[in-house]
Write a protein that holds these residues in place. Structure first.
Motif, mmCIF file in Angstrom:
data_model
loop_
_atom_site.group_PDB
_atom_site.id
_atom_site.type_symbol
_atom_site.label_atom_id
_atom_site.label_comp_id
_atom_site.label_asym_id
_atom_site.label_seq_id
_atom_site.Cartn_x
_atom_site.Cartn_y
_atom_site.Cartn_z
ATOM 1 N N ASP A 79 -1.845 34.492 -22.371
ATOM 2 C CA ASP A 79 -2.673 35.549 -22.119
ATOM 3 C C ASP A 79 -1.777 36.602 -21.772
ATOM 4 O O ASP A 79 -1.267 36.707 -20.582
ATOM 5 C CB ASP A 79 -3.756 35.341 -21.269
ATOM 6 C CG ASP A 79 -3.576 34.720 -19.976
ATOM 7 O OD1 ASP A 79 -2.602 33.934 -19.992
ATOM 8 O OD2 ASP A 79 -4.163 35.158 -19.115
ATOM 9 N N ILE A 80 -1.935 37.816 -22.272
ATOM 10 C CA ILE A 80 -1.399 39.163 -21.678
ATOM 11 C C ILE A 80 -2.222 39.900 -20.993
ATOM 12 O O ILE A 80 -3.432 40.307 -21.476
ATOM 13 C CB ILE A 80 -0.741 39.970 -23.024
ATOM 14 C CG1 ILE A 80 -0.321 39.174 -24.019
ATOM 15 C CG2 ILE A 80 0.006 41.246 -22.611
ATOM 16 C CD1 ILE A 80 1.226 38.500 -23.292
ATOM 17 N N THR A 81 -2.077 39.810 -19.570
ATOM 18 C CA THR A 81 -3.058 40.617 -18.683
ATOM 19 C C THR A 81 -2.399 41.927 -17.924
ATOM 20 O O THR A 81 -1.093 42.221 -18.136
ATOM 21 C CB THR A 81 -3.121 39.561 -17.637
ATOM 22 O OG1 THR A 81 -2.098 39.381 -16.865
ATOM 23 C CG2 THR A 81 -4.015 38.161 -18.054
ATOM 24 N N SER A 83 -2.353 42.685 -15.073
ATOM 25 C CA SER A 83 -1.473 42.416 -13.989
ATOM 26 C C SER A 83 0.169 42.021 -14.269
ATOM 27 O O SER A 83 1.060 42.545 -13.846
ATOM 28 C CB SER A 83 -2.044 41.285 -13.121
ATOM 29 O OG SER A 83 -2.469 40.322 -13.603
ATOM 30 N N LEU A 84 0.115 41.345 -15.561
ATOM 31 C CA LEU A 84 1.621 40.854 -15.923
ATOM 32 C C LEU A 84 2.190 42.322 -16.407
ATOM 33 O O LEU A 84 3.292 42.367 -15.887
ATOM 34 C CB LEU A 84 1.372 40.098 -17.262
ATOM 35 C CG LEU A 84 2.657 39.858 -17.949
ATOM 36 C CD1 LEU A 84 3.317 38.614 -17.362
ATOM 37 C CD2 LEU A 84 2.825 39.370 -19.323
ATOM 38 N N ILE A 85 1.921 43.166 -17.103
ATOM 39 C CA ILE A 85 2.523 44.296 -17.548
ATOM 40 C C ILE A 85 2.663 45.309 -16.338
ATOM 41 O O ILE A 85 3.692 45.720 -16.219
ATOM 42 C CB ILE A 85 1.835 44.900 -18.712
ATOM 43 C CG1 ILE A 85 1.622 43.956 -19.883
ATOM 44 C CG2 ILE A 85 2.517 46.295 -18.835
ATOM 45 C CD1 ILE A 85 3.044 43.351 -20.325
ATOM 46 N N ILE A 86 1.778 45.507 -15.592
ATOM 47 C CA ILE A 86 1.650 46.351 -14.304
ATOM 48 C C ILE A 86 2.676 45.868 -13.275
ATOM 49 O O ILE A 86 3.445 46.815 -12.979
ATOM 50 C CB ILE A 86 0.100 46.611 -13.748
ATOM 51 C CG1 ILE A 86 -0.570 47.370 -14.954
ATOM 52 C CG2 ILE A 86 0.409 47.516 -12.614
ATOM 53 C CD1 ILE A 86 -2.243 47.425 -14.359
ATOM 54 N N GLY A 87 2.608 44.397 -12.947
ATOM 55 C CA GLY A 87 3.616 44.094 -12.213
ATOM 56 C C GLY A 87 5.009 44.244 -12.511
ATOM 57 O O GLY A 87 5.988 44.663 -11.713
#
Lengths: 137, 151
Positions: A79-81, A83-87
């Motif tokens: 899952d692309i969340t 938080s993954l991208i922002i983190g």
């Protein structure tokens, strides 16, 4: 024996970072400086690591479990969340500021490289800041 | 402008292969991902895991430290820097890297080295994101404003 293999893994990891000079922030910043004096070395570091690790993954696929331990703990999430991208983006900004990511920073600090000695305590503080905000249990 | 570092494809490939080998040891023997940010975070957790040797994260970091000490004695040039980075900039960078890698569940080792060969969509996207953000940061801090390490 298990502890010895884990220690060896950390040790070999550090030597690999050293040989490829990822322990020197100018080497990393030189790679990230795509629009300046670009030094593509880091792409070869990634390439070398990925090829060897891909071989290990093939080996792991043919086994039911690791040599020690009861099962492989390989992430299965897809899952692309946010938080993954922002983190990852926040990490990237920090990486681009000083040229240290966690592994090379720990190795360089152990070898008393001055900026790494400032970086590592701050890195740990950042981990605790995240825990304080998101993981209050 | 003179390049700060020379392109060293052979040393980079050998070093990279060793990093891959180290991560492979963790995979084959322990069944674990060699993600440094996650392992470092685990050092400070009081959670015991019956399936792993006690405090294995501290052992791994101990191996990294040992490697750093050996490099300092055996090959000092690879653990020196000619950059003068302001301590404040470095401290800010450390906070961002620590916070960001936990929020994004990984760094260059976990998402890059261990995630890309698995063709994990999360790791590939994360790697593209942090590489892009880092390149943009280097551009802005060194070529637009002049407070980065290269300027």
């Amino acid at each position: 024996m298990r502890q010895l293999i884990v220690l060896l893994s950390g040790f070999v990891f550090a030597i690999g970072l050293g040989i490829s000079e990822m322990t020197r922030p100018e080497k990393v910043l030189g790679f990230l400086d795509v629009f300046g004096n670009w030094d593509p070395s880091l792409a070869f570091v990634m390439g070398g690591a990925i090829v060897v690790y891909a071989g290990a993954l093939q080996l792991a696929k043919r086994r039911e479990k690791p040599s020690f331990g009861v099962r492989f703990r390989i992430p299965t999430r897809s899952d692309i969340t946010p938080s993954l991208i922002i983190g990852a983006a926040i990490f990237g900004v920090g990486w681009g500021l000083a040229g240290f990511c966690p592994g090379p920073a720990l190795v360089a600090a152990s070898a008393t490289v001055t900026p790494a000695l400032f970086f590592v305590p701050s890195l740990i503080a950042g981990i605790f800041l995240h825990r304080f905000i998101f993981d209050r249990k | 402008m003179e390049p700060l570092t020379e392109f060293t494809p052979i040393a980079a490939t050998i070093g990279g292969a060793l990093i891959g080998l180290a991560a492979a040891l963790m995979l084959i023997f322990e069944g674990r991902i060699a993600g440094i940010s996650g392992i470092l975070s685990g050092v400070f957790k009081r959670r015991t895991d019956e399936d792993s040797p006690p405090a294995w994260q501290a052992t791994f970091i101990g191996g990294l430290v040992l490697g750093g000490l050996v490099l300092m004695v055996a090959n000092p040039p690879v653990v020196t820097t000619g950059l003068t980075l302001s301590p404040l900039l470095v401290i800010a960078a450390g906070l961002l890297v620590g916070f960001g890698t936990r929020l994004g569940n990984g760094c260059t080792s976990g998402h890059g080295v261990c995630g890309i060969p698995r063709l994990s969509i999360r790791s590939i996207l994360a790697t593209l994101t942090f590489m892009g953000a880092a390149a943009a940061t280097v551009y802005l801090t060194n070529h637009v404003f002049a407070f980065g390490g290269l300027s």
